[in-house]
Design an enzyme around this catalytic site. Structure first.
Site, mmCIF file in Angstrom:
data_model
loop_
_atom_site.group_PDB
_atom_site.id
_atom_site.type_symbol
_atom_site.label_atom_id
_atom_site.label_comp_id
_atom_site.label_asym_id
_atom_site.label_seq_id
_atom_site.Cartn_x
_atom_site.Cartn_y
_atom_site.Cartn_z
ATOM 1 N N HIS A 37 0.869 -1.134 -0.029
ATOM 2 C CA HIS A 37 -0.011 -0.051 -0.099
ATOM 3 C C HIS A 37 0.776 1.326 -0.058
ATOM 4 C CE1 HIS A 37 -2.748 -2.771 2.148
ATOM 5 N NE2 HIS A 37 -3.482 -2.319 1.159
ATOM 6 N N VAL A 176 4.778 -5.608 -4.350
ATOM 7 C CA VAL A 176 6.057 -5.518 -3.404
ATOM 8 C C VAL A 176 6.041 -6.955 -2.459
ATOM 9 C CG1 VAL A 176 6.685 -4.322 -1.143
ATOM 10 C CG2 VAL A 176 5.485 -3.037 -2.963
#
Ligand code: PAF
Length: 284
Positions: A37, A176
Protein backbone atom coordinates in the site's frame (compact mmCIF):
# COMPACT_ATOMS: atom_id res chain seq x y z
CA UNK A 1 -3.98 13.82 7.67
CA UNK A 2 -7.70 14.37 8.08
CA UNK A 3 -10.00 11.40 8.68
CA UNK A 4 -13.27 11.96 6.83
CA UNK A 5 -16.18 9.72 7.77
CA UNK A 6 -19.00 11.50 5.98
CA UNK A 7 -19.62 10.84 2.29
CA UNK A 8 -21.04 14.33 1.78
CA UNK A 9 -18.00 15.92 3.44
CA UNK A 10 -15.64 13.86 1.30
CA UNK A 11 -17.50 14.91 -1.84
CA UNK A 12 -17.28 18.57 -0.82
CA UNK A 13 -13.56 18.30 -0.05
CA UNK A 14 -12.93 16.71 -3.45
CA UNK A 15 -15.05 19.33 -5.17
CA UNK A 16 -13.16 22.08 -3.40
CA UNK A 17 -9.82 20.56 -4.50
CA UNK A 18 -11.08 20.42 -8.08
CA UNK A 19 -12.25 24.03 -7.97
CA UNK A 20 -8.74 24.97 -6.86
CA UNK A 21 -7.45 23.01 -9.89
CA UNK A 22 -5.68 20.47 -7.69
CA UNK A 23 -5.16 16.97 -9.02
CA UNK A 24 -6.41 14.09 -6.87
CA UNK A 25 -4.60 10.76 -6.48
CA UNK A 26 -6.63 8.00 -4.85
CA UNK A 27 -5.49 4.77 -3.17
CA UNK A 28 -8.37 2.46 -2.21
CA UNK A 29 -7.55 0.04 0.62
CA UNK A 30 -9.20 -2.12 3.25
CA UNK A 31 -6.61 -0.94 5.80
CA UNK A 32 -3.99 -3.04 7.63
CA UNK A 33 -1.57 -1.11 5.45
CA UNK A 34 1.69 -2.75 4.41
CA UNK A 35 4.63 -1.87 2.19
CA UNK A 36 2.57 -2.66 -0.91
CA UNK A 37 0.00 0.00 0.00
CA UNK A 38 2.78 2.42 0.92
CA UNK A 39 4.33 2.08 -2.54
CA UNK A 40 0.95 3.09 -4.05
CA UNK A 41 0.61 6.01 -1.63
CA UNK A 42 4.15 7.21 -2.39
CA UNK A 43 3.49 7.11 -6.12
CA UNK A 44 0.24 9.04 -5.61
CA UNK A 45 2.10 11.57 -3.46
CA UNK A 46 4.63 12.13 -6.26
CA UNK A 47 1.95 12.39 -8.97
CA UNK A 48 -0.84 14.41 -7.38
CA UNK A 49 -1.56 17.57 -5.38
CA UNK A 50 -4.05 15.86 -3.09
CA UNK A 51 -3.77 12.24 -1.93
CA UNK A 52 -6.84 10.46 -0.58
CA UNK A 53 -6.64 6.94 0.87
CA UNK A 54 -9.85 5.06 1.58
CA UNK A 55 -9.93 2.56 4.43
CA UNK A 56 -13.06 0.46 4.23
CA UNK A 57 -13.45 -3.27 4.82
CA UNK A 58 -16.06 -3.72 2.13
CA UNK A 59 -18.68 -6.28 3.22
CA UNK A 60 -20.03 -6.94 -0.29
CA UNK A 61 -16.78 -8.42 -1.57
CA UNK A 62 -16.68 -11.15 1.08
CA UNK A 63 -18.56 -14.41 0.71
CA UNK A 64 -20.78 -15.64 3.58
CA UNK A 65 -18.08 -17.96 4.92
CA UNK A 66 -15.12 -15.69 4.30
CA UNK A 67 -13.02 -13.59 6.67
CA UNK A 68 -15.02 -10.31 6.79
CA UNK A 69 -15.35 -10.41 10.59
CA UNK A 70 -11.75 -11.27 11.31
CA UNK A 71 -10.20 -9.01 8.65
CA UNK A 72 -7.61 -6.88 10.50
CA UNK A 73 -8.81 -3.41 11.48
CA UNK A 74 -6.19 -0.98 12.84
CA UNK A 75 -7.20 2.59 12.06
CA UNK A 76 -4.87 4.44 14.42
CA UNK A 77 -1.81 2.56 13.15
CA UNK A 78 -2.91 3.07 9.53
CA UNK A 79 -3.56 6.76 10.14
CA UNK A 80 -0.06 7.16 11.59
CA UNK A 81 1.42 5.55 8.47
CA UNK A 82 -0.68 7.80 6.22
CA UNK A 83 0.38 10.87 8.17
CA UNK A 84 4.03 9.92 7.72
CA UNK A 85 3.51 9.55 3.96
CA UNK A 86 1.88 12.97 3.66
CA UNK A 87 -1.62 11.71 2.84
CA UNK A 88 -4.17 14.54 2.86
CA UNK A 89 -7.40 12.63 3.53
CA UNK A 90 -8.35 9.21 4.84
CA UNK A 91 -11.87 8.39 3.72
CA UNK A 92 -13.29 6.11 6.41
CA UNK A 93 -17.01 5.63 5.81
CA UNK A 94 -19.40 3.26 7.57
CA UNK A 95 -20.93 0.30 5.76
CA UNK A 96 -24.41 1.72 6.47
CA UNK A 97 -23.52 4.93 4.69
CA UNK A 98 -21.84 3.21 1.73
CA UNK A 99 -24.77 0.82 1.30
CA UNK A 100 -27.87 2.78 2.29
CA UNK A 101 -30.96 0.75 3.17
CA UNK A 102 -32.95 -0.17 0.10
CA UNK A 103 -30.05 0.17 -2.35
CA UNK A 104 -30.55 -1.71 -5.60
CA UNK A 105 -27.58 -0.74 -7.73
CA UNK A 106 -24.50 -2.85 -8.28
CA UNK A 107 -21.76 -2.68 -10.88
CA UNK A 108 -20.67 -5.92 -12.54
CA UNK A 109 -17.99 -6.44 -15.14
CA UNK A 110 -19.23 -9.52 -16.92
CA UNK A 111 -17.09 -12.44 -18.02
CA UNK A 112 -13.80 -11.27 -16.44
CA UNK A 113 -15.40 -11.38 -12.97
CA UNK A 114 -16.31 -15.06 -13.24
CA UNK A 115 -12.81 -16.33 -14.08
CA UNK A 116 -9.83 -17.29 -11.87
CA UNK A 117 -10.69 -16.01 -8.35
CA UNK A 118 -14.26 -15.33 -9.51
CA UNK A 119 -14.83 -19.08 -9.88
CA UNK A 120 -13.98 -19.66 -6.23
CA UNK A 121 -15.35 -16.41 -4.80
CA UNK A 122 -18.68 -15.83 -6.57
CA UNK A 123 -19.85 -12.23 -6.17
CA UNK A 124 -16.44 -11.04 -4.99
CA UNK A 125 -15.63 -8.85 -7.98
CA UNK A 126 -19.18 -7.50 -8.12
CA UNK A 127 -18.56 -6.22 -4.58
CA UNK A 128 -15.19 -4.78 -5.58
CA UNK A 129 -16.42 -2.98 -8.70
CA UNK A 130 -19.48 -1.65 -6.91
CA UNK A 131 -17.49 -0.16 -4.05
CA UNK A 132 -14.75 1.21 -6.32
CA UNK A 133 -17.38 2.85 -8.56
CA UNK A 134 -18.90 4.44 -5.44
CA UNK A 135 -15.44 5.67 -4.35
CA UNK A 136 -14.81 7.17 -7.77
CA UNK A 137 -18.12 9.06 -7.53
CA UNK A 138 -17.32 10.33 -4.05
CA UNK A 139 -13.62 11.14 -4.46
CA UNK A 140 -13.54 12.07 -8.14
CA UNK A 141 -9.85 11.17 -8.58
CA UNK A 142 -7.67 11.90 -11.59
CA UNK A 143 -5.65 8.76 -10.96
CA UNK A 144 -6.42 5.65 -8.88
CA UNK A 145 -3.68 3.24 -7.85
CA UNK A 146 -3.88 -0.55 -7.61
CA UNK A 147 -1.32 -3.29 -6.97
CA UNK A 148 -0.34 -5.90 -9.55
CA UNK A 149 -0.69 -8.48 -6.76
CA UNK A 150 -4.43 -8.32 -7.39
CA UNK A 151 -3.91 -8.59 -11.15
CA UNK A 152 -7.45 -9.74 -11.94
CA UNK A 153 -8.94 -6.94 -9.84
CA UNK A 154 -6.82 -4.37 -11.69
CA UNK A 155 -7.85 -5.74 -15.10
CA UNK A 156 -11.53 -5.70 -14.11
CA UNK A 157 -11.35 -2.15 -12.76
CA UNK A 158 -9.65 -0.92 -15.92
CA UNK A 159 -12.45 -2.51 -17.92
CA UNK A 160 -15.10 -0.89 -15.71
CA UNK A 161 -13.53 2.57 -15.98
CA UNK A 162 -13.31 2.20 -19.73
CA UNK A 163 -16.82 0.83 -20.23
CA UNK A 164 -18.48 3.43 -17.98
CA UNK A 165 -16.41 6.35 -19.37
CA UNK A 166 -15.13 7.15 -15.91
CA UNK A 167 -12.75 10.13 -16.10
CA UNK A 168 -10.00 8.42 -14.10
CA UNK A 169 -6.69 6.80 -15.07
CA UNK A 170 -5.95 3.47 -13.46
CA UNK A 171 -2.30 2.92 -12.55
CA UNK A 172 -1.09 -0.53 -11.62
CA UNK A 173 2.16 -0.77 -9.66
CA UNK A 174 4.42 -3.81 -9.15
CA UNK A 175 3.85 -6.31 -6.35
CA UNK A 176 5.95 -5.57 -3.28
CA UNK A 177 7.48 -8.70 -1.76
CA UNK A 178 8.96 -9.80 1.54
CA UNK A 179 12.68 -10.70 1.47
CA UNK A 180 11.89 -14.36 0.78
CA UNK A 181 9.56 -13.50 -2.11
CA UNK A 182 6.14 -13.72 -0.43
CA UNK A 183 3.84 -11.08 -1.90
CA UNK A 184 2.78 -8.49 0.68
CA UNK A 185 -0.83 -8.93 1.75
CA UNK A 186 -2.86 -7.93 4.78
CA UNK A 187 -3.91 -11.59 5.00
CA UNK A 188 -0.29 -12.63 5.68
CA UNK A 189 -1.08 -11.52 9.25
CA UNK A 190 -3.25 -14.63 9.63
CA UNK A 191 -0.35 -17.04 9.01
CA UNK A 192 1.23 -19.03 11.83
CA UNK A 193 5.03 -19.11 11.87
CA UNK A 194 5.11 -22.47 10.09
CA UNK A 195 2.56 -21.34 7.50
CA UNK A 196 4.49 -18.13 6.95
CA UNK A 197 7.64 -20.16 6.22
CA UNK A 198 5.67 -22.47 3.91
CA UNK A 199 4.01 -19.58 2.06
CA UNK A 200 7.25 -18.87 0.22
CA UNK A 201 6.25 -21.76 -2.07
CA UNK A 202 3.81 -19.50 -3.94
CA UNK A 203 6.49 -17.17 -5.25
CA UNK A 204 8.84 -20.14 -5.73
CA UNK A 205 6.27 -21.82 -7.97
CA UNK A 206 5.92 -18.65 -10.01
CA UNK A 207 9.70 -18.29 -10.28
CA UNK A 208 9.93 -21.92 -11.42
CA UNK A 209 7.27 -21.24 -14.08
CA UNK A 210 9.13 -18.19 -15.36
CA UNK A 211 12.36 -20.21 -15.55
CA UNK A 212 10.69 -23.03 -17.48
CA UNK A 213 9.23 -20.54 -19.93
CA UNK A 214 12.58 -18.77 -20.28
CA UNK A 215 14.16 -22.15 -21.08
CA UNK A 216 11.66 -22.58 -23.92
CA UNK A 217 8.77 -24.61 -22.47
CA UNK A 218 5.64 -23.47 -24.30
CA UNK A 219 3.13 -26.08 -23.14
CA UNK A 220 1.20 -24.51 -20.22
CA UNK A 221 0.15 -27.93 -18.91
CA UNK A 222 3.78 -28.88 -18.23
CA UNK A 223 4.43 -25.62 -16.40
CA UNK A 224 1.24 -25.85 -14.33
CA UNK A 225 1.93 -29.48 -13.40
CA UNK A 226 5.40 -28.53 -12.14
CA UNK A 227 4.01 -25.62 -10.14
CA UNK A 228 1.29 -27.76 -8.53
CA UNK A 229 3.81 -30.47 -7.66
CA UNK A 230 6.04 -27.92 -5.95
CA UNK A 231 3.12 -26.50 -3.97
CA UNK A 232 1.78 -29.92 -2.96
CA UNK A 233 5.21 -30.93 -1.65
CA UNK A 234 4.67 -28.35 1.11
CA UNK A 235 2.25 -29.73 3.67
CA UNK A 236 -0.90 -27.87 4.71
CA UNK A 237 -1.60 -26.41 1.25
CA UNK A 238 -4.67 -26.65 -0.98
CA UNK A 239 -4.69 -25.32 -4.52
CA UNK A 240 -7.75 -23.35 -5.70
CA UNK A 241 -6.16 -22.79 -9.09
CA UNK A 242 -2.87 -22.46 -10.92
CA UNK A 243 -3.49 -20.99 -14.38
CA UNK A 244 -1.72 -19.46 -17.33
CA UNK A 245 -4.10 -17.10 -19.10
CA UNK A 246 -4.08 -14.43 -21.75
CA UNK A 247 -3.75 -10.98 -20.24
CA UNK A 248 -6.85 -9.50 -21.93
CA UNK A 249 -9.57 -12.11 -21.61
CA UNK A 250 -8.10 -14.17 -18.74
CA UNK A 251 -8.70 -17.35 -20.75
CA UNK A 252 -6.35 -20.32 -20.35
CA UNK A 253 -3.82 -20.38 -23.18
CA UNK A 254 -3.14 -23.52 -25.21
CA UNK A 255 0.40 -22.38 -25.94
CA UNK A 256 2.57 -19.84 -24.17
CA UNK A 257 3.23 -16.91 -26.47
CA UNK A 258 2.74 -13.15 -26.39
CA UNK A 259 1.95 -11.71 -22.97
CA UNK A 260 0.49 -14.18 -20.49
CA UNK A 261 -0.44 -14.05 -16.82
CA UNK A 262 0.69 -16.84 -14.51
CA UNK A 263 -1.73 -16.73 -11.59
CA UNK A 264 -2.45 -18.87 -8.57
CA UNK A 265 -4.59 -19.04 -5.46
CA UNK A 266 -3.51 -21.41 -2.72
CA UNK A 267 -4.73 -22.05 0.80
CA UNK A 268 -2.02 -22.17 3.47
CA UNK A 269 -3.96 -23.76 6.28
CA UNK A 270 -7.03 -21.54 6.68
CA UNK A 271 -5.59 -18.59 4.76
CA UNK A 272 -6.17 -18.09 1.04
CA UNK A 273 -3.24 -16.39 -0.68
CA UNK A 274 -2.83 -15.25 -4.29
CA UNK A 275 0.15 -14.35 -6.42
CA UNK A 276 0.90 -13.82 -10.09
CA UNK A 277 3.41 -12.66 -12.66
CA UNK A 278 3.22 -11.65 -16.28
CA UNK A 279 5.61 -13.12 -18.83
CA UNK A 280 6.15 -12.01 -22.39
CA UNK A 281 7.30 -14.49 -25.01
CA UNK A 282 7.89 -13.24 -28.55
CA UNK A 283 5.61 -14.83 -31.15
CA UNK A 284 7.76 -17.33 -33.03
O1 PAF B 1 -7.73 -4.41 -3.05
C1 PAF B 1 -8.44 -4.09 -2.07
O2 PAF B 1 -7.95 -3.83 -0.96
C2 PAF B 1 -9.95 -3.99 -2.24
O3 PAF B 1 -10.42 -4.97 -3.10
C3 PAF B 1 -10.41 -2.59 -2.69
C4 PAF B 1 -9.88 -2.22 -4.05
C5 PAF B 1 -9.96 -1.55 -1.67
C6 PAF B 1 -11.95 -2.55 -2.76
O4 PAF B 1 -12.53 -2.82 -1.53
Amino acid sequence: VKIVRSIRKMQLLSRDARLRRKSIGFVPTMGALHAGHLSLIRRARLDSDIVTVSIFVNPTQFGPHEDFKKYPRMLSRDAALCRKEGVDFIFYPSAAAMYPKGDKTFVTVEDLSSKLCGLFRPGHFKGVTTVVAKFFNIINPDVAYFGQKDAQQAIIIKQMARDLHMPVSIRVLPTVREKDGLAMSSRNLYLSEAERRGAVVLSQAIREARQMIQKGVRNPRLVIAKMKALIRKKGNTRVDYVSIVDICGLNPVQRIRGKVLIALAVWMGKTRLIDNSTVEVPYA
